[in-house]
Motif scaffolding. Structure first.
Motif, mmCIF file in Angstrom:
data_model
loop_
_atom_site.group_PDB
_atom_site.id
_atom_site.type_symbol
_atom_site.label_atom_id
_atom_site.label_comp_id
_atom_site.label_asym_id
_atom_site.label_seq_id
_atom_site.Cartn_x
_atom_site.Cartn_y
_atom_site.Cartn_z
ATOM 1 N N TYR A 56 -4.727 32.125 -7.994
ATOM 2 C CA TYR A 56 -5.900 31.366 -8.412
ATOM 3 C C TYR A 56 -5.458 29.994 -8.927
ATOM 4 C CZ TYR A 56 -7.817 36.103 -8.428
ATOM 5 O OH TYR A 56 -8.175 37.384 -8.089
ATOM 6 N N LYS A 57 -6.229 28.979 -8.597
ATOM 7 C CA LYS A 57 -5.918 27.613 -9.023
ATOM 8 C C LYS A 57 -6.765 27.235 -10.228
ATOM 9 C CE LYS A 57 -5.868 22.807 -7.369
ATOM 10 N NZ LYS A 57 -6.141 21.918 -6.216
ATOM 11 N N ILE A 58 -6.122 26.687 -11.251
ATOM 12 C CA ILE A 58 -6.814 26.205 -12.444
ATOM 13 C C ILE A 58 -6.576 24.713 -12.569
ATOM 14 C CG2 ILE A 58 -6.888 26.268 -14.956
ATOM 15 C CD1 ILE A 58 -6.152 29.179 -14.882
ATOM 16 N N LYS A 59 -7.648 23.942 -12.552
ATOM 17 C CA LYS A 59 -7.552 22.485 -12.746
ATOM 18 C C LYS A 59 -8.260 22.150 -14.040
ATOM 19 C CE LYS A 59 -6.227 18.459 -11.182
ATOM 20 N NZ LYS A 59 -5.499 17.942 -12.341
ATOM 21 N N SER A 60 -7.476 21.776 -15.026
ATOM 22 C CA SER A 60 -8.012 21.511 -16.362
ATOM 23 C C SER A 60 -7.774 20.063 -16.744
ATOM 24 C CB SER A 60 -7.333 22.438 -17.380
ATOM 25 O OG SER A 60 -7.596 22.006 -18.695
ATOM 26 N N PRO A 61 -8.724 19.429 -17.450
ATOM 27 C CA PRO A 61 -8.501 18.060 -17.936
ATOM 28 C C PRO A 61 -7.404 17.978 -18.993
ATOM 29 C CG PRO A 61 -10.548 18.958 -18.818
ATOM 30 C CD PRO A 61 -10.070 19.916 -17.789
ATOM 31 N N HIS A 65 -1.323 18.329 -14.066
ATOM 32 C CA HIS A 65 -1.212 19.032 -12.793
ATOM 33 C C HIS A 65 -1.915 20.387 -12.882
ATOM 34 C CE1 HIS A 65 1.689 16.090 -11.301
ATOM 35 N NE2 HIS A 65 2.329 16.198 -12.466
ATOM 36 N N ALA A 66 -2.288 20.906 -11.734
ATOM 37 C CA ALA A 66 -2.990 22.190 -11.684
ATOM 38 C C ALA A 66 -2.041 23.337 -12.012
ATOM 39 C CB ALA A 66 -3.600 22.403 -10.302
ATOM 40 N N LEU A 67 -2.625 24.422 -12.523
ATOM 41 C CA LEU A 67 -1.882 25.666 -12.748
ATOM 42 C C LEU A 67 -2.219 26.635 -11.625
ATOM 43 C CD1 LEU A 67 -2.411 26.368 -16.582
ATOM 44 C CD2 LEU A 67 -0.387 25.423 -15.481
ATOM 45 N N TYR A 68 -1.231 27.379 -11.177
ATOM 46 C CA TYR A 68 -1.446 28.389 -10.139
ATOM 47 C C TYR A 68 -1.084 29.756 -10.733
ATOM 48 C CZ TYR A 68 -1.866 24.455 -6.978
ATOM 49 O OH TYR A 68 -2.285 23.279 -6.378
ATOM 50 N N ASN A 96 3.776 20.626 -14.125
ATOM 51 C CA ASN A 96 3.848 20.178 -15.513
ATOM 52 C C ASN A 96 4.800 21.078 -16.294
ATOM 53 O OD1 ASN A 96 3.405 19.289 -18.113
ATOM 54 N ND2 ASN A 96 1.197 19.131 -17.882
ATOM 55 N N MET A 97 5.865 20.519 -16.816
ATOM 56 C CA MET A 97 6.881 21.282 -17.541
ATOM 57 C C MET A 97 6.714 21.170 -19.060
ATOM 58 S SD MET A 97 8.573 22.670 -15.126
ATOM 59 C CE MET A 97 10.043 23.269 -15.947
ATOM 60 N N HIS A 99 4.607 22.531 -21.026
ATOM 61 C CA HIS A 99 4.248 23.794 -21.667
ATOM 62 C C HIS A 99 5.030 24.966 -21.073
ATOM 63 C CE1 HIS A 99 0.845 21.687 -23.522
ATOM 64 N NE2 HIS A 99 0.671 21.124 -22.338
ATOM 65 N N PHE A 100 6.203 24.675 -20.540
ATOM 66 C CA PHE A 100 6.977 25.682 -19.820
ATOM 67 C C PHE A 100 7.305 26.892 -20.697
ATOM 68 C CE2 PHE A 100 11.125 27.443 -18.537
ATOM 69 C CZ PHE A 100 10.814 27.831 -17.248
ATOM 70 N N GLN A 101 7.691 26.670 -21.955
ATOM 71 C CA GLN A 101 8.148 27.767 -22.804
ATOM 72 C C GLN A 101 7.032 28.783 -23.082
ATOM 73 O OE1 GLN A 101 10.704 26.880 -26.219
ATOM 74 N NE2 GLN A 101 10.855 24.759 -25.517
ATOM 75 N N TRP A 102 5.871 28.299 -23.515
ATOM 76 C CA TRP A 102 4.828 29.258 -23.863
ATOM 77 C C TRP A 102 4.215 29.908 -22.618
ATOM 78 C CZ3 TRP A 102 -0.132 29.005 -22.145
ATOM 79 C CH2 TRP A 102 -0.689 27.771 -21.821
ATOM 80 N N ILE A 103 4.266 29.216 -21.482
ATOM 81 C CA ILE A 103 3.754 29.818 -20.242
ATOM 82 C C ILE A 103 4.661 30.968 -19.810
ATOM 83 C CG2 ILE A 103 3.517 29.400 -17.758
ATOM 84 C CD1 ILE A 103 2.239 26.744 -18.384
ATOM 85 N N VAL A 104 5.979 30.756 -19.867
ATOM 86 C CA VAL A 104 6.919 31.826 -19.513
ATOM 87 C C VAL A 104 6.765 32.998 -20.477
ATOM 88 C CG1 VAL A 104 9.351 32.462 -19.369
ATOM 89 C CG2 VAL A 104 8.576 30.299 -18.402
ATOM 90 N N ALA A 105 6.643 32.702 -21.780
ATOM 91 C CA ALA A 105 6.472 33.772 -22.771
ATOM 92 C C ALA A 105 5.190 34.553 -22.512
ATOM 93 C CB ALA A 105 6.459 33.177 -24.175
#
Length: 241
Positions: A56-61, A65-68, A96-97, A99-105
């Motif tokens: 699913y694609k998430i495009k947030s203001p 960049h979009a999240l997949y 977009n890197m 928020h990499f840490q909390w996304i991986v967690a």
């Protein structure tokens, strides 16, 4: 030793020496009906080589960049009446890197909860209740998202509905008819007010009347004041009952 026979002899057979040596055969135990081996979701369930899933694609203001978001499911009891799809793992990717840490967690914790089994639908409400202190944003259709985590939760909810883990109760015909009548009455009233002025009628980008506020039940900007009562033109919610 003499043996006295007190009953009438109805038949006989000859007992051979080898028959005396053979042990008496035990009565055959009744066979149990075969039971279906239902596989339940639990921590020790090994990951199959192949899983089915959706992205699913998430495009947030709030993000450049979009999240997949990819949700992979395990199919339990495939080909039987007990077949069921359950979420097994989740991955979130983006250019977009920041928020990499909390996304991986987040993905590791969610995947661990999925694999533990049991009722995992509670994750949806927990995530949708997360608010960003900087404020949320509106998506197409006037749906308000209080944070990017809440939108990830909405994606998980959408996926769980798709695989049958969450059942979305639909409005009955009478409620749907009432909402349509309320909406038509409100739009007619608004059109009448606009006709009395020289202003052109305004159109809302989300399909609901301009000036509608956020509904607390469906998080959609569709709440209008009618007959002194706040009524949602999307889900039928009313503060007056």
């Amino acid at each position: 030793m003499a043996i006295k026979i007190e009953k009438k002899i109805k038949g006989y057979n000859v007992v051979k020496p080898e028959d005396k040596a053979a042990p008496a055969a035990a009565p055959a135990a009744p066979k149990e009906a075969p039971k279906a081996e239902v596989i339940q979701m639990h921590e020790s369930l090994e990951r199959p080589e192949t899983l089915v899933g959706s992205t699913y694609k998430i495009k947030s203001p709030l993000f450049e960049h979009a999240l997949y978001v990819t949700l992979n499911d395990i199919v339990l009891n495939a080909g039987t009446q007990y077949e069921q799809r359950r979420p097994f793992e989740i991955f979130i990717n983006s250019k977009n890197m920041d928020h990499f840490q909390w996304i991986v967690a987040l993905t590791r914790i969610l995947s661990a909860v999925f694999r533990k089994g049991g009722d995992v639908t509670f994750l949806v409400e927990e995530m949708k209740a997360v608010f960003d202190p900087r404020g949320g944003y509106f998506k197409a259709g006037g749906v308000y998202m209080p944070s990017i985590v809440a939108e990830i939760g909405a994606v998980i909810e959408r996926h769980m509905k798709m695989i049958g883990l969450i059942h979305d109760p639909e409005m009955d015909e009478s409620t749907r008819k009432l909402v349509a009548e309320k909406r038509a009455a409100y739009e007619a009233l608004a059109a009448g007010k606009k006709a009395a002025t020289t202003e052109a009628p305004a159109e809302a980008s989300n399909g609901f009347p301009p000036g509608a506020t956020l509904c607390a039940k469906c998080n959609t900007q569709a709440l209008v004041l009618m007959d002194g009562c706040q009524t949602c033109l999307n889900c039928g919610y009313s503060k007056c009952g």
